[in-house]
Scaffold this motif. Structure first.
Motif, short mmCIF file in Angstrom:
data_model
loop_
_atom_site.label_atom_id
_atom_site.label_comp_id
_atom_site.label_asym_id
_atom_site.label_seq_id
_atom_site.Cartn_x
_atom_site.Cartn_y
_atom_site.Cartn_z
N LEU A 168 0.83 -1.20 0.00
CA LEU A 168 0.00 0.00 0.00
C LEU A 168 0.87 1.25 0.00
CD1 LEU A 168 -2.54 -1.11 2.77
CD2 LEU A 168 -2.67 -1.50 0.30
N VAL A 169 0.56 2.16 -0.90
CA VAL A 169 1.17 3.49 -0.85
C VAL A 169 0.03 4.46 -0.56
CG1 VAL A 169 2.32 5.30 -2.15
CG2 VAL A 169 3.05 2.93 -2.42
N ASN A 170 0.16 5.17 0.53
CA ASN A 170 -0.96 6.01 0.97
C ASN A 170 -1.05 7.30 0.18
OD1 ASN A 170 -1.65 4.16 2.88
ND2 ASN A 170 -0.32 5.08 4.45
N TRP A 171 -2.27 7.73 -0.02
CA TRP A 171 -2.47 9.03 -0.64
C TRP A 171 -2.17 10.10 0.41
CZ3 TRP A 171 -5.22 13.53 0.02
CH2 TRP A 171 -5.22 14.39 -1.09
N ASP A 172 -1.40 11.09 0.04
CA ASP A 172 -1.08 12.16 0.98
C ASP A 172 -0.89 13.43 0.16
OD1 ASP A 172 0.06 14.00 2.70
OD2 ASP A 172 1.25 12.48 3.75
N GLU A 173 -1.65 14.45 0.51
CA GLU A 173 -1.60 15.69 -0.25
C GLU A 173 -0.18 16.23 -0.36
OE1 GLU A 173 -4.16 18.61 1.36
OE2 GLU A 173 -4.42 19.63 -0.55
N GLN A 174 0.59 15.99 0.67
CA GLN A 174 1.98 16.44 0.72
C GLN A 174 2.76 16.03 -0.54
OE1 GLN A 174 3.80 18.09 3.19
NE2 GLN A 174 5.60 17.94 1.89
N PHE A 175 2.39 14.87 -1.10
CA PHE A 175 3.19 14.32 -2.19
C PHE A 175 2.62 14.61 -3.58
CE2 PHE A 175 4.32 11.85 1.56
CZ PHE A 175 5.70 12.06 1.56
N GLN A 176 1.60 15.48 -3.64
CA GLN A 176 1.11 15.91 -4.94
C GLN A 176 2.02 17.06 -5.41
OE1 GLN A 176 -1.43 13.91 -6.02
NE2 GLN A 176 -1.01 13.01 -4.02
N GLU A 177 2.41 16.99 -6.67
CA GLU A 177 3.34 17.98 -7.24
C GLU A 177 4.50 18.22 -6.27
OE1 GLU A 177 1.04 21.38 -8.34
OE2 GLU A 177 -0.10 20.26 -9.83
N PHE A 178 5.07 17.13 -5.88
CA PHE A 178 6.01 17.10 -4.78
C PHE A 178 7.44 17.28 -5.29
CE2 PHE A 178 8.68 14.01 -2.27
CZ PHE A 178 8.78 14.79 -1.13
#
Lengths: 446, 152
Positions: free
Chosen positions: A400-410
């Motif tokens: 599982l790789v969690n969705w995390d806003e931090q990693f959008q356009e990261f």
């Protein structure tokens, strides 16, 4: 008569081979040409084959209509070097579903030797030779489509493995969508040459001249005990990338016949491994069912991470790919234990149910395609490869790789104080992935 | 059925060249290796979509300018150079590059000439025959590939 289409042609050609009056030997083979048309092939001279049976074969071939290449049944007489043709490693034991008879009864599945000549994609069926040279573990990151966080996961895995003291070599084979290096290197730190340069220079016989100048150290590993060495698709100050890319996939003449893309990519990886001596190699594969992905997954990977979200596009695409292997049992057996599903962008809401549903779909997909079929009265299953649904080490069992806003356009190069991710955030999103891959590497060296 | 069948002619010339070579008849073996390669290349060009004339052979005139000779209407070694130079005339470039890559030693024909058939034994470059032989065999291997591909 109904028009015969691609799928029917192989079935019909295989059905005709069930005629019991045909000689036992040589076993009749099939060559499917680049247009999908078929011809029977005899591993002997025509003169050594019973003429009555040959006429039958010609008639069966003729019945394929537009899907018969010609009326000629191929034999040793058709080629200047029949030994090379009939001894090629591209022949595969291929399972053909014979469909249903007039009463609607399923006829069964038969096995034929098929040489499938393809314009592209031949590498999906070309596992490496048995006597491969020893090499560090190669992890291939693949997704059917972009935008599922594959490259970010790759960068974070590189960081995680470097944290654990590994010397990581990272190669960007996503030539049509080059960008991985941007995540790992500031533009000024790019190496002079990229993968595309090597492919061109190698074609004119001087690949060695760029080999020393195509690896750069990523500052992402500065705070780790390991190292991240990056081979990008594009070199520094590149102005001619498209002119190069349009020539990169050419077959190149060699002393022992033409060197195809797959062979050249393997050579590149082996030379980089010899030069860099990494503990582990991370390969960013091109997305989609493309030749470069075929080479990476079938030809190079020790572990191929298959990124997916829980949607029809993912499952249908993987089903097509797995079916392609499933029909060639020898290739399927080589590939299946190297695969690992990755559940990308795992949602935070309703997480448990979503994970269960994904796991279920992945298990069903593998069970129906790449896992061995379990007999109903299964007394002794030890020889069969069919892990249980909850077996965490099984190919279908998703990381599982969690969705995390931090990693959008990261931007992984940013320090936490500049708005980048903290080690704790990285662990939370990618810890499971890093841990499982790390264990896989340790398991291999133990 | 057309009169010209380059594939068959290529294989025939190669087989006969081998027979002559085995009997020590180097001069004509050498000539036939060259014609084997020429016919093989011409078979490849047609397999890759170059339009033949009514006889099945390569047309005499350039497709864009009838006053000029077709660049593929040539013997070796000019033919091999023209195939490389006039690649844009080959409709299926992907296939032709695949096939060309299986013939890395066509340059061996640089010392070959149709004129050799008029020459004295003492003037013939017999030392080049093994080179012509290996290059002609590469052409035959390419034909085997095209055959499997369904283009021949």
């Amino acid at each position: 008569m109904a028009t015969l289409h691609f799928n029917d042609a192989l079935r019909m050609a295989a059905r005709s081979l069930r005629d019991e009056t045909l000689p036992e030997s040589p076993k009749i083979r099939l060559i499917r040409d680049v247009y999908g048309r078929l011809r029977y092939a005899l591993d002997c001279s025509l003169a050594d084959y019973p003429q009555d049976e040959l006429l039958k074969l010609q008639a069966a071939q003729g019945a394929l209509g537009a899907y018969a290449t010609s009326t000629e049944v191929l034999s040793h007489d058709s080629f200047s070097d029949p030994k090379a043709v009939f001894g090629s490693s591209d022949w595969h034991r291929t399972l053909v579903d014979l469909g249903v008879d007039e009463d609607g009864e399923h006829v069964g599945v038969t096995e034929v030797q098929l040489l499938d000549r393809q314009i592209t994609g031949q590498d999906w069926l070309r596992p490496p030779a048995e006597n491969e040279v020893p090499h560090p573990h190669r992890l291939v990151f693949f997704g059917l489509k972009g935008g599922v966080g594959r490259s970010t996961a790759l960068c974070m895995t590189a960081w995680g493995l470097a944290q654990r003291g590994k010397r990581v070599l990272l190669i960007d084979f996503d030539l049509e969508s080059p960008g991985l290096s941007g995540l790992l290197l500031p533009a000024s730190k790019l190496a002079d040459f990229g993968v595309v340069d090597w492919l061109l220079e190698d074609a004119v016989g001087q690949g060695d001249s760029v080999m020393q100048h195509m690896v750069a150290a990523s500052p992402l590993a500065d705070t780790t005990v390991g190292a991240i060495r990056v081979v990008s698709a594009v070199g520094r100050d590149e102005q001619e990338y498209l002119a190069k890319l349009s020539r990169a996939y050419a077959d190149v003449p060699g002393a022992n016949g033409p060197q195809r893309m797959g062979v050249r990519m393997r050579r590149l990886v082996e030379q980089l491994e010899a030069q860099e001596k990494p503990d582990v190699v991370l390969i960013d594969s091109r997305a989609g069912l493309h030749d470069l992905a075929a080479v990476s997954i079938t030809g190079l990977a020790d572990t191929a991470l298959l990124f997916a979200t829980d949607g029809a596009q993912s499952w249908n695409g993987y089903r097509q790919l797995f079916a392609h292997w499933q029909h060639r049992p020898d290739v399927a057996q080589h590939v299946r234990e190297r695969l690992v599903m990755v559940r990308a962008l795992t949602p935070k809401t309703d997480r448990e149910a979503s994970v269960r549903a994904f796991q279920r779909s992945a298990y069903e997909l593998f069970s129906e395609t790449l896992y061995d079929e379990l007999p109903v009265d299964a007394a002794d299953n030890e020889e069969l490869f069919h892990p249980g649904e909850k077996d965490e080490s099984a190919p279908h069992f998703p990381i599982l790789v969690n969705w995390d806003e931090q990693f959008q356009e990261f931007n992984p190069l940013l320090r936490p104080e500049e708005g980048g991710a903290t080690p704790a955030q990285i662990e939370a999103a990618f810890g499971l992935l890093i841990e499982r891959l790390s264990n896989r590497l340790e398991g291999e060296t133990a | 059925m057309t009169t010209v069948l380059y594939e068959q002619a290529a294989r025939r010339h190669l087989a006969d060249a081998e027979t002559l070579l085995n009997q020590g008849r180097l001069a004509n073996a050498g000539q036939l290796y060259g014609f084997a390669a020429e016919c093989g290349l011409k078979a490849m060009l047609i397999a890759c979509g170059v339009s033949p004339d009514a006889d099945g052979g390569l047309p005499k005139h350039h497709p864009a300018n009838s006053r000029r000779t077709h660049p593929f209407y040539k013997h070796m070694p000019i033919l091999k150079d023209n195939v490389a130079t006039h690649g844009q005339l080959i409709p299926d470039g992907l296939l032709s590059s695949r096939y060309m890559a299986s013939m890395p030693n066509l340059a061996h024909f640089r010392g070959w000439s149709t004129e050799h058939r008029y020459w004295a034994d003492a003037s013939l470059p017999f030392n080049l025959v093994p080179n012509w032989q290996s290059a002609a065999k590469e052409v035959a291997t390419m034909l085997d590939q095209a055959k499997q591909d369904g283009n021949l």
